[in-house]
Write a protein that holds these residues in place. Structure first.
Motif, mmCIF file in Angstrom:
data_model
loop_
_atom_site.group_PDB
_atom_site.id
_atom_site.type_symbol
_atom_site.label_atom_id
_atom_site.label_comp_id
_atom_site.label_asym_id
_atom_site.label_seq_id
_atom_site.Cartn_x
_atom_site.Cartn_y
_atom_site.Cartn_z
ATOM 1 N N GLY A 108 0.805 -1.212 0.000
ATOM 2 C CA GLY A 108 0.000 0.000 0.000
ATOM 3 C C GLY A 108 0.839 1.264 0.000
ATOM 4 O O GLY A 108 0.439 2.275 -0.549
ATOM 5 N N HIS A 119 -9.673 0.381 -13.036
ATOM 6 C CA HIS A 119 -10.198 0.013 -11.712
ATOM 7 C C HIS A 119 -10.560 1.228 -10.878
ATOM 8 O O HIS A 119 -10.179 1.359 -9.725
ATOM 9 N N LEU A 121 -13.617 3.290 -9.027
ATOM 10 C CA LEU A 121 -14.955 2.993 -8.522
ATOM 11 C C LEU A 121 -15.954 3.894 -9.238
ATOM 12 O O LEU A 121 -15.833 5.117 -9.194
ATOM 13 N N ARG A 124 -17.823 6.956 -7.486
ATOM 14 C CA ARG A 124 -17.075 7.965 -6.740
ATOM 15 C C ARG A 124 -16.452 8.941 -7.717
ATOM 16 O O ARG A 124 -16.046 8.555 -8.808
ATOM 17 N N LEU A 132 -8.984 7.393 -2.091
ATOM 18 C CA LEU A 132 -9.067 6.012 -1.608
ATOM 19 C C LEU A 132 -7.675 5.439 -1.302
ATOM 20 O O LEU A 132 -7.526 4.551 -0.468
ATOM 21 N N ALA A 133 -6.657 5.982 -1.975
ATOM 22 C CA ALA A 133 -5.309 5.420 -1.848
ATOM 23 C C ALA A 133 -4.781 5.510 -0.421
ATOM 24 O O ALA A 133 -3.951 4.703 -0.017
ATOM 25 N N LEU A 135 -6.819 5.486 2.272
ATOM 26 C CA LEU A 135 -7.875 5.033 3.190
ATOM 27 C C LEU A 135 -7.318 4.089 4.248
ATOM 28 O O LEU A 135 -7.747 4.107 5.390
ATOM 29 N N TYR A 136 -6.358 3.283 3.847
ATOM 30 C CA TYR A 136 -5.865 2.252 4.768
ATOM 31 C C TYR A 136 -4.581 2.692 5.456
ATOM 32 O O TYR A 136 -3.822 1.879 5.950
ATOM 33 N N SER A 137 -4.293 4.001 5.448
ATOM 34 C CA SER A 137 -3.112 4.521 6.146
ATOM 35 C C SER A 137 -3.513 5.361 7.336
ATOM 36 O O SER A 137 -2.689 6.049 7.901
ATOM 37 N N ARG A 138 -4.803 5.313 7.725
ATOM 38 C CA ARG A 138 -5.325 6.078 8.860
ATOM 39 C C ARG A 138 -5.085 7.576 8.692
ATOM 40 O O ARG A 138 -4.863 8.288 9.660
ATOM 41 N N VAL A 139 -5.108 8.041 7.462
ATOM 42 C CA VAL A 139 -4.983 9.477 7.204
ATOM 43 C C VAL A 139 -6.380 10.074 7.305
ATOM 44 O O VAL A 139 -7.349 9.468 6.865
ATOM 45 N N SER A 140 -6.476 11.259 7.895
ATOM 46 C CA SER A 140 -7.795 11.866 8.072
ATOM 47 C C SER A 140 -8.394 12.223 6.719
ATOM 48 O O SER A 140 -7.675 12.440 5.734
ATOM 49 N N ARG A 144 -6.613 13.421 3.292
ATOM 50 C CA ARG A 144 -6.688 12.563 2.104
ATOM 51 C C ARG A 144 -7.134 13.363 0.896
ATOM 52 O O ARG A 144 -6.589 13.232 -0.191
ATOM 53 N N ARG A 180 -4.020 8.324 -8.403
ATOM 54 C CA ARG A 180 -4.270 7.469 -7.241
ATOM 55 C C ARG A 180 -2.985 6.721 -6.854
ATOM 56 O O ARG A 180 -2.678 6.555 -5.677
ATOM 57 N N SER B 18 -1.144 -1.763 7.950
ATOM 58 C CA SER B 18 -2.131 -0.785 7.486
ATOM 59 C C SER B 18 -3.413 -0.932 8.293
ATOM 60 O O SER B 18 -3.725 -1.995 8.813
ATOM 61 N N GLY B 19 -4.134 0.148 8.394
ATOM 62 C CA GLY B 19 -5.379 0.128 9.161
ATOM 63 C C GLY B 19 -6.328 1.160 8.609
ATOM 64 O O GLY B 19 -5.944 1.997 7.805
ATOM 65 N N ILE B 20 -7.575 1.074 9.037
ATOM 66 C CA ILE B 20 -8.579 2.017 8.547
ATOM 67 C C ILE B 20 -9.278 2.622 9.749
ATOM 68 O O ILE B 20 -9.529 1.942 10.746
ATOM 69 N N ARG B 21 -9.564 3.922 9.669
ATOM 70 C CA ARG B 21 -10.291 4.578 10.756
ATOM 71 C C ARG B 21 -11.720 4.080 10.780
ATOM 72 O O ARG B 21 -12.308 3.811 9.729
ATOM 73 N N ASP B 24 -14.003 6.132 8.697
ATOM 74 C CA ASP B 24 -13.875 5.890 7.268
ATOM 75 C C ASP B 24 -14.573 4.593 6.872
ATOM 76 O O ASP B 24 -15.185 4.497 5.813
ATOM 77 N N LEU B 330 -8.301 -4.033 -6.092
ATOM 78 C CA LEU B 330 -7.723 -2.687 -6.039
ATOM 79 C C LEU B 330 -7.452 -2.279 -4.593
ATOM 80 O O LEU B 330 -6.375 -1.787 -4.253
ATOM 81 N N ARG B 332 -6.948 -4.125 -2.102
ATOM 82 C CA ARG B 332 -5.813 -4.876 -1.557
ATOM 83 C C ARG B 332 -4.496 -4.256 -2.017
ATOM 84 O O ARG B 332 -3.525 -4.241 -1.267
ATOM 85 N N THR B 333 -4.441 -3.749 -3.257
ATOM 86 C CA THR B 333 -3.189 -3.115 -3.697
ATOM 87 C C THR B 333 -2.970 -1.793 -2.975
ATOM 88 O O THR B 333 -1.852 -1.331 -2.866
ATOM 89 N N LEU B 334 -4.061 -1.195 -2.480
ATOM 90 C CA LEU B 334 -3.919 0.083 -1.767
ATOM 91 C C LEU B 334 -3.604 -0.133 -0.292
ATOM 92 O O LEU B 334 -3.561 0.825 0.472
ATOM 93 N N GLY B 335 -3.396 -1.383 0.088
ATOM 94 C CA GLY B 335 -2.981 -1.658 1.455
ATOM 95 C C GLY B 335 -4.059 -2.230 2.347
ATOM 96 O O GLY B 335 -3.856 -2.341 3.558
#
Lengths: 265, 419
Positions: A108, A119, A121, A124, A132-133, A135-140, A144, A180, B18-21, B24, B330, B332-335
């Motif tokens: 990621g 790919h 969405l 959106r 979205l890039a 989203l999984y880094s806990r960025v506000s 983002r 992205r 990696s984690g999600i809020r 979110d 997708l 999964r590729t973004l973490g």
């Protein structure tokens, strides 16, 4: 503290490149005898004994006919699959020892993916797709959006931020996808047939964008069967029947002189 | 499972998982639900119906139960009727109630007032305001009836007097010829004031009117009657034969059922079998009967609806997982880790269930309110029904999403992206 981390920190304090990534002399990708055999029956070897490096700032094309092992190469380089043999170092990190969670985190953060099918969405906006890039880094959410807007401006889409992908042209969609991939300031941009869904002139503008990003310091690997696309790269690697060969070998075959081997000087 | 070695390695390399809020995640789930609104609505339908039926059934039962409660309110819950069934010998004129029935029943703890009464019909009484037999008056059949009622019975009716008073035990014991008029009788006979000591003539015999009733709380059907003391009635017309005598007892709240058990013995220790007692119905029994019959049937239907709703959500979520396989790749590729993918679909199905639950609860409440307003009832919605109802929807969505979420988490990103 590991040597790598210290070096990274030094590099960061010494000055980052134009895209904000650390400048170090560690190769981005180092494949040492990497191979992948799918367990049977019958076992299928998709990639065998692959040795190559991609240095920081390089623009490399990987070409080959379908079924040659291009996708396997992409999956291995993109940490989507694990090699059954050999060592793969990404940014100097031996990914073999990593847990699945760590590989996912690394994927990621250090890799940007660009796909033939974009790919995006469909429901959106361009901005939301790019946001979205992280989203999984806990960025506000606010941060983002800020980063996404910046990335969209970087690819020349500052005026289409709130457009839905369905209202964008193919070239614009691919540029959103590139934005992205850029958001997380990756060490490597992995592009899988990035122009496969585009007409020739649009493909040209997308490749121009990739070349521009590369000249700004981004390391790019493009997987393609289109020789026009491959021609834009600094270096072309060919895959045939699961074997990687350099069509422009650069000489430094130090570790395994007999093997087809590619290395940038 | 990371070994201690790999964990140390991770720390050294500084690779944060990696984690999600949570916010979110919720936003993603809501976006997933809202991006296909028509499909989401159809998917929710089962849950909406199930939860709606659940709330409506329990609400309607409570509301109907409230109506039953109201009918068996304080008034009827404090009333016991004791009927004289006699010995069973036909036309036996013997009054089973003792002469001191009022005092006997009044001595019981919990009794406010009680007394004997019966209609005097076989004498075919004819009423007039003057002694002249041919004077215009009202006869038997004009709606006015003559009733023998002991002072206790009059008191138990809880009358409001327009003027005058009711007769007392003294008048009863003296067999005084006095009468109390119901408002209907007073109007027909034209007696509105007591200043001139008016009398009502029953078959020519005068009875001094001592009071005129305006209204009674009990037995309003007797409002057009003329009441005379029971002892006076026995002397004048004999003991009741046709409709036999009854006793009405006004008890304190909660004492009715006890008084009902005690009354026959208190009245006639030698012959309690001479009486048939009608205690007030236990409102709880009644409500439960009604409730059980309605509840079990409709709650079964509601449960079936909920199961169908869960299957609907599971089905839609599964279809969504298959449809959105590239999106999963997708992410999964973004973490995104497998658990993030599972959580997203689980959150989406839970959001669907919760929305369905909320809409269903609203519909159920609306049905209960409409029914209550339409019937002029008081709507009763227990908080323990309304508050958890949407949560049941959430639970349905959560359970329905488990399998699709697991499927989604197991999708290999490399395979997903190949689509």
């Amino acid at each position: 503290m590991s040597l790598l981390r210290r070096r990274n920190r030094q590099a960061r304090s010494a000055g980052d490149d134009a895209l904000g990534r650390p400048m170090t002399d560690t190769p981005v990708i180092r494949f040492d005898g990497v191979g992948l055999t799918y367990p049977g029956p019958p076992p299928v070897t998709a990639l065998r004994d692959c040795r190559m490096t991609v240095e920081r700032g390089e623009f490399v094309a990987v070409v080959g006919p379908s079924g040659s092992g291009k996708s396997t190469f992409l999956n291995l380089a993109g940490l989507l699959d694990r090699p059954t043999t050999g060592t793969y170092e990404l940014d100097g990190i031996d990914v073999r020892s990593l847990s699945e969670t760590e590989r996912t985190a690394l994927r990621g953060r250090r890799l940007g993916f660009v796909f033939q099918a974009f790919h995006l969405l469909p429901y959106r906006t361009a901005l939301e797709n790019v946001a979205l890039a992280q989203l999984y880094s806990r960025v506000s959410a606010a941060d983002r959006r800020k980063a996404a807007a910046e990335a969209l401006r970087r690819v020349g889409l500052g005026h289409r931020m709130h457009a839905l992908p369905t209202t964008l042209s193919g070239g614009e969609r691919q540029r959103v996808a590139i934005a992205r991939a850029l958001v997380n300031r990756p060490s490597l941009l992995l592009c899988d047939e990035p122009t496969g869904s585009l007409d020739t002139s649009t493909a040209g503008t997308v490749m121009d964008l990739l070349a521009e990003l590369n000249s700004a310091g981004l390391t790019i690997v493009v997987i393609t069967h289109d020789l026009h696309v491959a021609g834009r790269a600094d270096r072309i690697l060919a895959i045939r029947d699961g074997r990687l060969s350099a069509d422009r070998p650069s000489g430094q075959a130090a570790s395994a002189p007999q093997e087809p081997h590619a290395h940038a000087g | 499972m990371p070994t201690p070695d790999s964990r140390r390695g991770r720390r050294a390399r500084g690779i944060e998982p990696s984690g999600i809020r949570r916010r979110d995640l919720a936003a993603e789930a809501l976006a997933g639900v809202l991006q296909r609104p028509a499909r989401s609505v159809l998917t929710m339908l089962g849950t909406v119906l199930g939860i709606g039926a659940f709330v409506a059934v329990l609400g309607l039962t409570a509301t109907a139960g409230g109506q039953i409660d109201k009918r068996f309110d304080e008034l009827s819950a404090t009333q016991v009727t004791v009927a004289d069934v006699g010995t069973g010998v036909p036309d036996d004129p013997t009054l089973s109630f003792p002469a001191d029935a009022d005092q006997r029943i009044g001595a019981l703890n919990g009794v406010v007032a009680g007394g004997v009464f019966w209609p005097i019909d076989q004498a075919r009484p004819r009423f007039a305001a003057t002694p002249d037999a041919d004077a215009p008056g009202a006869g038997y059949g004009d709606g006015i009836r003559l009733y023998a009622a002991s002072p206790g019975a009059l008191a138990a009716m809880e009358p409001t007097l327009r003027t005058g008073r009711t007769y007392d035990r003294f008048a009863e014991s003296r067999r005084e010829r006095v009468a109390v008029l119901g408002p209907g009788a007073a109007r027909k006979l034209g007696i509105t004031r007591l200043d001139g000591n008016p009398a009502v003539f029953v078959n020519g015999s005068p009875y001094t009117v001592v009071g005129i009733i305006a209204d009674t709380r009990r037995m309003p059907e007797l409002l057009s009657s003329v009441f005379i003391p029971a002892a006076t009635a026995v002397q004048g017309f004999g003991e009741p034969v046709g409709p036999r005598a009854s006793m009405i007892v006004h008890t304190r709240i909660g004492a009715a059922r006890l008084i009902a058990r005690q009354a026959p013995v208190a009245l006639r220790p030698d012959g309690p079998q001479l009486f048939s007692v009608t205690p007030p119905p236990d409102p709880r029994d009644l409500r439960e009967d009604v409730g059980r019959a309605l509840d079990s049937l409709f709650l079964l239907l509601a449960s079936v609806s909920l199961v169908i709703g869960a299957v609907g959500i599971a089905n839609t979520t599964l279809v969504a997982v298959l449809e959105r396989t590239p999106e999963i790749g997708l992410r999964r590729t973004l973490g995104a880790r497998p658990r993030h993918i599972a959580l997203q679909f689980l959150a989406e199905s839970t959001a669907l269930g919760t929305l369905g639950g909320l809409i269903g609860t609203s519909c159920g409440v609306a049905v209960v309110l409409a029914t209550a307003v339409g019937n002029d009832w008081t709507a009763i919605l227990e908080p323990w029904v309304v508050v958890p109802a949407p949560l049941i929807g959430s639970a349905v969505g959560l359970v329905a999403g488990l399998y699709p979420a697991l499927r989604a988490a197991r999708i290999e990103p490399a395979d997903a992206l190949r689509r």
